[in-house]
Design a protein around this motif. Structure first.
Motif, PDB file in Angstrom:
ATOM      1  N   VAL A 135       0.918  -1.092  -0.074  1.00  8.54           N
ATOM      2  CA  VAL A 135       0.014   0.138   0.152  1.00  8.54           C
ATOM      3  C   VAL A 135       1.025   1.283   0.042  1.00  8.54           C
ATOM      4  N   ARG A 136       0.438   2.232  -0.728  1.00  6.20           N
ATOM      5  CA  ARG A 136       1.256   3.703  -0.578  1.00  6.20           C
ATOM      6  C   ARG A 136       1.399   3.992   0.808  1.00  6.20           C
ATOM      7  N   ALA A 137       2.451   4.698   1.027  1.00  4.55           N
ATOM      8  CA  ALA A 137       2.538   5.248   2.154  1.00  4.55           C
ATOM      9  C   ALA A 137       1.604   6.572   2.668  1.00  4.55           C
ATOM     10  N   ASP A 138       1.038   7.168   1.711  1.00  6.83           N
ATOM     11  CA  ASP A 138       0.079   8.275   2.104  1.00  6.83           C
ATOM     12  C   ASP A 138      -1.212   7.635   2.026  1.00  6.83           C
ATOM     13  N   GLU A 139      -1.662   6.350   1.872  1.00  4.51           N
ATOM     14  CA  GLU A 139      -2.836   5.532   1.700  1.00  4.51           C
ATOM     15  C   GLU A 139      -3.062   4.729   2.881  1.00  4.51           C
ATOM     16  N   ALA A 140      -2.098   4.396   3.727  1.00  4.95           N
ATOM     17  CA  ALA A 140      -1.917   3.800   4.766  1.00  4.95           C
ATOM     18  C   ALA A 140      -2.792   4.354   6.112  1.00  4.95           C
ATOM     19  N   GLU A 141      -3.596   3.363   6.566  1.00  4.76           N
ATOM     20  CA  GLU A 141      -4.648   3.931   7.833  1.00  4.76           C
ATOM     21  C   GLU A 141      -4.033   2.957   8.989  1.00  4.76           C
ATOM     22  N   GLU A 150      13.381  -6.491  -6.395  1.00  4.95           N
ATOM     23  CA  GLU A 150      12.017  -6.744  -5.638  1.00  4.95           C
ATOM     24  C   GLU A 150      12.041  -5.580  -4.483  1.00  4.95           C
ATOM     25  N   ALA A 151      13.187  -5.266  -3.676  1.00  4.05           N
ATOM     26  CA  ALA A 151      13.080  -4.178  -2.807  1.00  4.05           C
ATOM     27  C   ALA A 151      12.656  -2.688  -3.527  1.00  4.05           C
ATOM     28  N   ALA A 152      13.412  -2.719  -4.722  1.00  2.93           N
ATOM     29  CA  ALA A 152      13.330  -1.556  -5.655  1.00  2.93           C
ATOM     30  C   ALA A 152      11.678  -1.362  -6.061  1.00  2.93           C
ATOM     31  N   ILE A 153      11.068  -2.543  -6.394  1.00  8.43           N
ATOM     32  CA  ILE A 153       9.737  -2.386  -7.035  1.00  8.43           C
ATOM     33  C   ILE A 153       8.872  -2.128  -5.596  1.00  8.43           C
ATOM     34  N   LYS A 154       9.094  -2.645  -4.427  1.00  9.33           N
ATOM     35  CA  LYS A 154       8.340  -2.378  -3.100  1.00  9.33           C
ATOM     36  C   LYS A 154       8.471  -0.841  -2.829  1.00  9.33           C
ATOM     37  N   ALA A 155       9.728  -0.325  -2.816  1.00  7.25           N
ATOM     38  CA  ALA A 155       9.949   1.082  -2.491  1.00  7.25           C
ATOM     39  C   ALA A 155       8.964   1.927  -3.572  1.00  7.25           C
ATOM     40  N   TYR A 156       8.959   1.593  -4.601  1.00  8.94           N
ATOM     41  CA  TYR A 156       8.319   2.388  -5.807  1.00  8.94           C
ATOM     42  C   TYR A 156       6.627   2.136  -5.499  1.00  8.94           C
ATOM     43  N   SER A 215       5.017   1.705  -2.693  1.00 12.72           N
ATOM     44  CA  SER A 215       4.971   2.380  -1.360  1.00 12.72           C
ATOM     45  C   SER A 215       5.205   3.933  -1.348  1.00 12.72           C
ATOM     46  N   ASP A 216       6.698   4.079  -1.688  1.00 16.92           N
ATOM     47  CA  ASP A 216       7.010   5.536  -1.450  1.00 16.92           C
ATOM     48  C   ASP A 216       7.165   6.135  -2.713  1.00 16.92           C
ATOM     49  N   GLY A 217       7.007   5.464  -3.857  1.00 15.95           N
ATOM     50  CA  GLY A 217       7.200   6.221  -5.132  1.00 15.95           C
ATOM     51  C   GLY A 217       8.595   6.498  -5.468  1.00 15.95           C
ATOM     52  N   ASP A 218       9.619   5.745  -5.366  1.00 16.63           N
ATOM     53  CA  ASP A 218      11.041   5.724  -5.240  1.00 16.63           C
ATOM     54  C   ASP A 218      11.120   5.416  -7.123  1.00 16.63           C
ATOM     55  N   PRO A 219      11.830   5.973  -7.616  1.00 15.10           N
ATOM     56  CA  PRO A 219      12.162   5.684  -9.170  1.00 15.10           C
ATOM     57  C   PRO A 219      12.562   4.396  -9.409  1.00 15.10           C
ATOM     58  N   LEU A 220      12.002   3.559 -10.503  1.00  9.34           N
ATOM     59  CA  LEU A 220      12.451   2.317 -10.611  1.00  9.34           C
ATOM     60  C   LEU A 220      13.696   2.046 -11.619  1.00  9.34           C
ATOM     61  N   PRO A 221      14.785   1.211 -11.244  1.00 13.78           N
ATOM     62  CA  PRO A 221      16.039   1.138 -12.074  1.00 13.78           C
ATOM     63  C   PRO A 221      15.380   0.895 -13.478  1.00 13.78           C
ATOM     64  N   SER A 222      16.528   1.640 -14.430  1.00 13.13           N
ATOM     65  CA  SER A 222      16.128   1.316 -15.679  1.00 13.13           C
ATOM     66  C   SER A 222      16.062  -0.420 -16.148  1.00 13.13           C
ATOM     67  N   GLU A 223      16.749  -1.013 -15.571  1.00 15.97           N
ATOM     68  CA  GLU A 223      16.800  -2.587 -15.773  1.00 15.97           C
ATOM     69  C   GLU A 223      15.486  -3.223 -15.607  1.00 15.97           C
ATOM     70  N   ILE A 224      14.840  -2.821 -14.592  1.00 11.38           N
ATOM     71  CA  ILE A 224      13.437  -3.276 -14.602  1.00 11.38           C
ATOM     72  C   ILE A 224      12.776  -2.773 -15.469  1.00 11.38           C
ATOM     73  N   LEU A 225      12.641  -1.618 -15.925  1.00 12.95           N
ATOM     74  CA  LEU A 225      11.875  -0.928 -16.929  1.00 12.95           C
ATOM     75  C   LEU A 225      12.245  -1.575 -18.368  1.00 12.95           C
ATOM     76  N   ASP A 226      13.574  -1.910 -18.546  1.00 10.95           N
ATOM     77  CA  ASP A 226      13.763  -2.563 -19.649  1.00 10.95           C
ATOM     78  C   ASP A 226      13.062  -3.885 -19.803  1.00 10.95           C
ATOM     79  N   THR A 227      13.072  -4.667 -18.721  1.00  9.92           N
ATOM     80  CA  THR A 227      12.428  -5.991 -18.666  1.00  9.92           C
ATOM     81  C   THR A 227      10.898  -5.881 -19.020  1.00  9.92           C
ATOM     82  N   LEU A 228      10.091  -4.847 -18.393  1.00 12.16           N
ATOM     83  CA  LEU A 228       8.860  -4.616 -18.245  1.00 12.16           C
ATOM     84  C   LEU A 228       8.306  -4.248 -19.703  1.00 12.16           C
TER      85      LEU A 228
END
Length: 912
Positions: free
Chosen positions: A44-50, A82-88, A90-103
């Motif tokens: 869940v996104r950080a700003d949506e957590a209750e 996977e940690a980068a995906i979870k950070a993206y 939940s917190d909106g951190d940018p994804l690495p280019s390697e993951i974007l290349d794959t997707l």
């Protein structure tokens, strides 16, 4: 597809994907699937957590831990991606280019996404993601932004979040109640234990006190025991109250909790903050998309569902429909510039020539007029009827160029004739306006030759006749017509002859000059309507020049036309079969529609003939203006017999009775006639199976072909006698050659075969013999035949019998007709009128007279009847009171003059 949270991206995106038949890809859901196996729950996104504040339940439960408290989550080891995906997530951190290349590269480069297409929801959401797409050249066709206001987002997000808040509140209340129940239970157990300890302690003290007071009296002891027991109970309760003070009752369990109204207000405020943050991010992303020339369209979702979906389809469907022409460029041109480019041969005409590619209907052979809008595409000039059609072509030119191209242009050659005021000029002008034909009138072409070619010998001859006060001969008029037909418009688009030819001589001169219209349209109009239209035209003001449209002139012109039209009509019908009669009394629109339909039908036949002939196939020759002489000279080996009937059934079917060419076809430069449309279709499909050498049954030699004879021809064959003693051979053979099947034939149905004459009972039996003569011709009669009735002479009858058998039937019909009509000829008596009517009737309907004689007397009979109708007509119009001339019918004066003219020549002299 981009948009803030709660704008309906998923809802509308899935519907749009189904409508377009493409894939719907949710970017965040795809990331959730990659790590869901390890996290075991959605991130869940950080700003949506209750997360509710943790309550110190141990203090409320007396320091004892609640048995139902959740155990701490196990620590899950995530990989770096996977940690980068979870950070993206939940917190909106940018994804690495390697993951974007794959997707992302998967959807642009691999099947089935590459060919089918997709809707990518929720990406890009940041400037870094847009930059990545541009660097990797992953350009979308369109960015669809779902624009939503706060009320719409709150309407969609508040109910589920408020529902989750209620569930958390109920869960917290349940946990507090369980903690209180546990605390009470533990306190009761401690009280019971303490009470037992106090009772044991008191019992020991009492035992020590009794041993010290044994010498006292029993009564005093009993009283003291009772008092000491009461005191012990009171002391023990006091001690328990001190050690376990009672809990205060909580009147309101939710006194420290947040109310539902406050929670709703807080959640709404939180949704508004999230919306502002998302809108700010979207505005930055859309600005970067515009800078990179990626189109984006904003769709307002604060509307009805139908309007939102309609707006989405309105934006997307043109992109799909015109996708194949995205990189095609068209250059609009002015019509004058297009003509200059064509004349200078810098550019070429397109395959559509003057047709509008957008409005072109497949199979249309009549070119429209030159359209005023032009366009340059590649090396060709395209013409359009309007700016709207030109704009449609510019959006997707390949779509319109893929349709079948127009057929080769065939010039139209039409002649429109008819009595004066029948609408010839109106129909001709409509052809000129709609299809750019050249309107040609014989007077106009003669004036053109005199003005433009005055130095020629033709103009000099015409001037000699005109200066002498003579009319221009038909020979010179047709030569002028031939000169006018040399123009470019006539040779490319065609022409329409207005009111020519009028006489048989003119038609023959046109034929000699090879000027043969593909269709001759006659506009029929009766005399009364001609005079009525002439009177209406005469009353119209502001005429350009005086017109010879008086009633007398119109009547003379109309009579002259009707006198000549019969021969002209017969000429075109018999020679070319291109005559069409239209009712000139109908509306102009009806005349134009019928005339255009006739022209289209003729053009289709001509084009079909040219197309099939160029391919070496059999082609129908209907409406090709082929004369009977040409047909006879090019007949195939079967002559006028149907080759299909001969090949399939070995039947000899003579088609000479049908003079039309609707069932005739050409194959290998020879003509063949069929008996029906089905056989014509078979012949056109496989002609080789019905002509030599493929035909299984050749046509018999001429002396073995049966020939139908008339009664006079049978008499001319004398001394040939009737075969089978005059009995019908078809009836005899079909009746299994029985005695009862011997029926006498009729001389009107005779056939000559193998130099023998047969007569038949009916016309049907005659046709059966003509089809299968070999089956019926060689039969022998039995020895006994029915006796032949000897004819008797009519003159041998007595007078009354002779009259009854000879003239009674004709006289009765004539007297019945005169009794029904009761004619009264002007200035003659009723008796004389009746006596005159009877001989006209007898001669008009005499079956033994020739056709010419019958037609001649029928015209006289009709004229006699018209003269007899003058008296009641004038009586009904004139009456007893005087009427102004304007109120009288158009033909009143004409009929009155005719009535008065009969006064000078009454009786049979004026009739004969």
């Amino acid at each position: 597809m981009l948009g803030a949270r709660g704008s309906g991206k998923t809802f509308h995106g899935s519907w749009l994907a189904r409508q377009l038949g493409v894939f719907h890809i949710q970017f965040r859901e795809r990331l959730q699937e990659l790590i869901l196996a390890k996290t075991q729950s959605r991130v869940v996104r950080a700003d949506e957590a209750e997360r509710p504040e943790k309550e110190d339940l141990t203090e409320e439960s007396g320091g004892t831990e609640a048995p139902h408290e959740e155990e701490p989550e196990e620590q899950v080891t995530l990989s770096e991606d996977e940690a980068a995906i979870k950070a993206y997530l939940s917190d909106g951190d940018p994804l690495p280019s390697e993951i974007l290349d794959t997707l992302l590269a998967l959807y642009w480069e691999q099947e089935p996404y590459r060919s089918t297409g997709f809707i990518l929801e929720g990406f890009p959401q940041s400037p870094e993601e847009v930059t990545y797409m541009v660097e990797q050249q992953l350009f979308p066709d369109l960015a669809l932004v779902m624009a939503a206001d706060l009320s719409h987002v709150v309407k969609h997000l508040l109910p589920p979040r408020l529902k989750a808040w209620r569930e958390r509140r109920e869960r917290r209340r349940t946990q507090l109640q369980l903690a209180r129940d546990l605390k009470h239970k533990l306190q009761e157990e401690a009280i019971i234990k303490r009470r037992a300890e106090l009772l044991e302690k008191i019992a020991l003290e009492l035992a020590r006190g009794q041993s010290q007071k044994r010498g006292s009296d029993e009564e005093e002891d009993d009283d003291e025991d009772e008092k000491s027991g009461d005191n012990v109970e009171e002391e023990m309760e006091a001690i328990l109250r001190d050690e376990f003070p009672p809990e205060e009752d909580e009147d309101d369990d939710s006194g420290g909790e947040e109310s539902e109204e406050a929670a709703a207000e807080r959640l709404e405020m939180k949704i508004g903050l999230c919306l502002d943050m998302d809108d700010n991010g979207l505005s930055v992303v859309t600005e970067i998309l515009v800078e990179q020339s990626i189109p984006n369209v904003s769709v307002k979702v604060a509307r009805t569902l139908q309007s939102v979906r309609s707006q989405m389809l309105q934006v997307i469907q043109p992109l799909l429909a015109n996708r194949e022409s995205l990189f095609q460029r068209c250059q609009p041109l002015s019509y004058s510039l297009a003509r200059k480019l064509l004349r200078a041969s810098y550019k070429s005409h397109s395959a559509y020539r003057c047709w509008d590619p957008v409005k072109y209907v497949e199979g249309d052979l009549i070119q429209p007029v030159h359209t005023p809008y032009a366009l340059l595409f590649h090396h060709y000039i395209y013409l359009f009827a309007s700016k709207a059609t030109r704009n449609s072509f510019m959006l997707n030119p390949i779509k319109f160029l893929r349709q079948n191209k127009p057929n080769p242009s065939i010039p139209i050659r039409v002649a429109v004739i008819g009595p004066p005021k029948s609408g010839k000029t109106t129909v001709s002008q409509m052809f000129v306006k709609e299809h750019g034909l050249a309107r040609i009138s014989i007077g106009g072409v003669m004036r053109m030759v005199l003005s433009a070619q005055g130095h020629t010998e033709l103009a000099a001859q015409m001037k000699r006749h005109i200066s002498s006060g003579l009319t221009v001969p038909d020979e010179l008029a047709v030569q002028c017509l031939e000169v006018a037909l040399m123009s470019q418009v006539c040779s490319t688009r065609g022409y329409i002859l207005d009111g020519f030819p009028v006489t048989l001589r003119q038609a023959e001169l046109m034929e000699a000059r090879s000027i043969i219209p593909m269709a001759v349209l006659e506009l029929a109009l009766d005399t009364a309507e001609v005079l009525k239209r002439g009177l209406l035209d005469k009353s119209q003001p502001n005429k350009p020049h005086p017109m010879p449209d008086s009633s007398e002139i119109l009547h003379i012109r109309n009579a002259h036309y009707k006198q000549e039209a019969v021969a002209v009509r017969r000429h075109f019908q018999q020679q070319y079969g291109n005559w069409t009669l239209l009712q000139g009394s109908r509306s102009t629109w009806w005349l134009w529609t019928q005339a255009l339909e006739e022209i289209r039908l003729g053009m289709n036949h001509i084009h079909s003939y040219l197309d099939r002939s160029s391919k070496g196939q059999a082609a129908c020759i209907n409406r090709l203006c082929i004369t009977p002489k040409e047909l006879q000279s090019r007949l195939g080996e079967f002559g006028l017999y149907c080759p299909v009937c001969l090949a399939l059934f070995c039947h000899l079917v003579d088609t000479s009775g049908n003079t039309l060419l609707a069932l005739a076809a050409e194959y290998r430069a020879h003509f063949y006639k069929m008996c029906c449309a089905d056989h014509l279709e078979r012949f056109l499909t496989t002609p080789g199976a019905f002509v030599t050498p493929g035909c299984p049954h050749p046509l018999p030699p001429p002396h073995l072909l049966p020939q139908a004879l008339t009664e006079s021809q049978v008499k001319d064959r004398f001394p040939l006698q009737l075969m089978m003693r005059g009995y019908c051979p078809v009836t005899y053979l079909d009746g299994k050659q029985r005695y009862e099947a011997l029926i006498r034939g009729n001389m009107a149905f005779a056939v000559e075969y193998r130099e023998r004459i047969y007569i038949f009972e009916t016309k049907q039996k005659q046709e059966m013999f003509l089809r299968l003569p070999e089956t019926y011709w060689d039969q022998k009669l039995p020895q006994r035949v029915p006796p032949i009735c000897e004819p008797f002479r009519l003159t041998s009858l007595p007078m009354l019998g002779y009259l009854e058998q000879g003239v009674a039937e004709a006289i009765i019909k004539a007297m019945t007709a005169v009794g029904c009509l009761k004619p009264k000829y002007p200035f003659l008596s009723l008796k004389t009128s009746a006596l005159l009517y009877i001989p006209f009737y007898l001669k008009a309907f005499n079956p033994r007279s020739s056709v010419y004689v019958r037609q001649k007397y029928r015209k006289k009979l009709a004229s006699f009847e018209e003269s007899c109708e003058l008296i009641p007509y004038l009586d009904s119009i004139m009456g007893k009171t005087c009427r102004p001339p304007s109120t009288k019918p158009v033909d009143f004066e004409f009929k009155l003059h005719r009535f008065l003219a009969l006064k000078d020549h009454p009786g049979t002299a004026s009739l004969v």
